[in-house]
Design an enzyme around this catalytic site. Structure first.
Site, PDB file in Angstrom:
ATOM      1  N   CYS A  74      56.245  83.792  24.216  1.00  0.00           N
ATOM      2  CA  CYS A  74      55.262  82.900  24.830  1.00  0.00           C
ATOM      3  C   CYS A  74      54.089  83.733  25.359  1.00  0.00           C
ATOM      4  O   CYS A  74      54.230  84.947  25.583  1.00  0.00           O
ATOM      5  CB  CYS A  74      55.897  82.084  25.953  1.00  0.00           C
ATOM      6  SG  CYS A  74      56.397  83.055  27.397  1.00  0.00           S
ATOM      7  N   CYS A 127      60.393  80.384  23.904  1.00  0.00           N
ATOM      8  CA  CYS A 127      60.177  81.828  23.872  1.00  0.00           C
ATOM      9  C   CYS A 127      61.481  82.576  23.631  1.00  0.00           C
ATOM     10  O   CYS A 127      62.507  82.291  24.258  1.00  0.00           O
ATOM     11  CB  CYS A 127      59.541  82.283  25.185  1.00  0.00           C
ATOM     12  SG  CYS A 127      59.295  84.067  25.309  1.00  0.00           S
ATOM     13  N   CYS A 147      61.962  84.977  27.243  1.00  0.00           N
ATOM     14  CA  CYS A 147      62.234  84.343  28.552  1.00  0.00           C
ATOM     15  C   CYS A 147      63.026  83.063  28.426  1.00  0.00           C
ATOM     16  O   CYS A 147      63.359  82.431  29.442  1.00  0.00           O
ATOM     17  CB  CYS A 147      60.933  84.086  29.312  1.00  0.00           C
ATOM     18  SG  CYS A 147      59.930  82.728  28.661  1.00  0.00           S
ATOM     19  N   ASP A 201      95.997  77.306  75.388  1.00  0.00           N
ATOM     20  CA  ASP A 201      97.006  76.465  74.745  1.00  0.00           C
ATOM     21  C   ASP A 201      96.641  74.997  74.898  1.00  0.00           C
ATOM     22  O   ASP A 201      95.857  74.615  75.775  1.00  0.00           O
ATOM     23  CB  ASP A 201      98.384  76.712  75.378  1.00  0.00           C
ATOM     24  CG  ASP A 201      98.927  78.106  75.054  1.00  0.00           C
ATOM     25  OD1 ASP A 201      98.460  78.701  74.059  1.00  0.00           O
ATOM     26  OD2 ASP A 201      99.799  78.586  75.807  1.00  0.00           O
TER      27      ASP A 201
END
Length: 513
Positions: free
Chosen positions: A34, A84, A87, A328
């Site tokens: 591209c 492309c 890419c 607790d």
């Protein structure tokens, strides 16, 4: 002024394209690169990227593209979809979405608008932006193959030597360069280091390139970071070494058919921390959610009461509750309260000081009033570390209702009150041996006092100030000799603890009263 700038950028684009070597550009176009990737390979980047729609047309006009097929690398690079070959459509703003639909936005501004809509729907509110990009390794491998081919044909030419000296820009950096400005405009923020992150993750089903002998090409897998922008691979270093053999170049083949990458867009924010102190008034409420064999222990938990109330205020995905120690389930937390942090994961908004005050009132007004909170505030990301450091040095104060097997005498009060910084050795209590390692710990009782109860000679209140992590119940009754000395051994008789309350947690940290 805007039109003038655009005209200047177009003139710059024309000058840049005219400066490129026509024969090399023809080869790259034939390889189905591209325009963005062609400019990258020649080290060209800048405002020209914002005119992506014009680059292809101007490039063809200036270079007068005429494909050739005399390079062995070109013979198997057919790509009918126009994607492309380097890419994989990333810099063309082509991708496959989560519905497996091909999306072609065509320009940076339209692609930025797609990301903006996803962020807006997710409800994020931010004053800055951090953009992250992840690409598949095959893109780097394809790029290296193209650069090797260029070296084979053009290494002796001056422009090629100049290209090697230019700063290389990667696919991910080129994408950021293209979409950052329009994304900033749409979101109304600036990019940089930020707690709000937009991550673009591209993936490809394509396998790594194969050489003629069937082996995978692993070149380019190691990276070295150069400056803030460039990533130079081992193959690129190899390109600069003139003495290297070119025989391997003939074995590289680009994929016959290129498919666009799949794209996942994730908008997220780093966790925020809401700090405060909680008080627990019930002897049937645990600190954290407690489920055994699908059965809830206790009627509720501090974690759930606080977490489910604050989470919607921050519009987060989930929460984690962190406290400076624990008591607790049958022990009340009184006095100034116990410091805690509520970690909100992927918050969409940061609560204001006023909204946190209102949330305090809401939690403290819940039916049953099992739990209360105080001093709610947003703390920074170091809050967890500070709380843990403070926890190691904290002291805790208790009040215990105790029964003694004989009558309480005045000398007992004197004996107990005279003990200061009493050291004990505590082996892991019998009641928690099933879930904790059998260790021996040294702890300190800093001070004690006895408060008589009117009308009784065998019941009294014991007030203690102790080191963090001391087992109080076991100190009182001795735990079959596993804690020594104990209150029983000191008084020389049997003693039992009936009720226990934490009355204060003192620690030097950001949640100090």
């Amino acid at each position: 002024m805007g039109a003038s700038n655009a005209d200047e950028e177009l003139r710059l684009l024309d000058d840049v394209l005219r400066s490129l070597p026509p024969a090399a550009v023809n080869d790259l176009l034939t390889l189905r690169l591209c325009p963005q990737c062609i400019l990258r390979l020649f080290g060209k980047y800048g405002p020209i990227y914002t005119h992506y729609s014009r680059i292809s047309t101007v490039l063809a006009e200036v270079v007068q593209h005429q494909p050739s097929s005399d390079d062995p690398l070109l013979k198997e690079s057919a790509n009918e979809d126009g994607i492309c070959s380097v890419c994989f459509g990333i810099l063309q703003f082509i991708c496959v979405d989560e519905k497996q639909t091909l999306v072609n936005k065509g320009c940076a501004s339209d692609f930025a608008a797609l990301i903006y809509e996803l962020a807006r729907k997710d409800g994020h509110q931010a004053d800055s932006l951090s953009l992250e990009v992840s690409i598949p390794p095959i893109i780097v491998e394809n790029e290296n193959a193209v650069r090797l081919s260029m070296k084979q044909k053009y290494s002796s030419e001056d422009w090629f030597q100049e290209m090697l000296q230019s700063e290389f820009i990667s696919v991910k950096d080129a994408l950021k360069l293209s979409i950052t400005e329009p994304l900033e405009t749409l979101l109304g923020v600036k990019s940089g280091s930020s707690s709000f992150r937009v991550r673009l993750t591209y993936t490809s089903s394509e396998m790594p390139m194969k050489t003629d002998n069937g082996k995978e090409n692993n070149q380019g897998s190691k990276k070295r970071k150069i400056g803030k922008r460039s990533e130079i691979t081992d193959t690129e270093v190899h390109l600069k070494q003139c003495s290297d053999s070119l025989q391997e170049i003939k074995s590289f083949r680009l994929l016959e058919k290129i498919s666009a990458c799949s794209l996942e867009v994730l908008c997220s924010s780093t966790p925020i921390y809401i700090g405060g102190r909680y008080l627990k008034y019930s002897r049937n409420v645990s600190q954290s959610r407690w489920i055994i064999d699908d059965e809830r222990m206790g009627e509720a938990s501090v974690e759930e009461i606080v977490g489910t109330s604050i989470l919607p205020l921050c519009k987060g995905d989930n929460y984690k509750f962190h406290a400076a120690g624990r008591e607790d389930i049958d022990v009340r937390m009184l006095g100034s309260g116990r410091p805690f942090l509520l970690e909100i994961q992927n918050p969409r908004m940061l609560p204001s000081e006023l909204s946190l005050k209102e949330m305090e009132t809401k939690i403290n007004s819940l039916e049953g009033k099992l739990v209360k909170v105080k001093n709610l505030k947003v703390v920074d990301e170091q809050g967890w570390t500070l709380m843990r450091e403070g926890e190691a040095e904290k002291q805790k104060q208790y009040a215990a209702l105790v029964w003694i097997s004989r009558q309480l005498e005045d000398k007992d009060l004197v004996t107990i009150s005279s003990l200061k910084d009493l050291k004990l050795l505590q082996r892991t209590p019998v009641r928690v041996l099933h879930r904790r390692s059998p260790l021996e710990r040294e702890k300190i009782i800093h001070s004690m006092s006895i408060e008589k109860m009117s009308g009784s000679t065998q019941y009294f209140l014991l007030h203690l100030c102790t080191q963090a992590g001391t087992y109080i119940k076991e100190f009182v009754h001795g735990d079959l000799g596993r804690t020594y000395p104990s209150l029983g051994s000191i008084l020389g008789c049997r003693v039992e603890i009936l009720q226990l309350d934490v009355t204060d947690v003192k620690m030097d940290c950001f949640l100090t009263e």
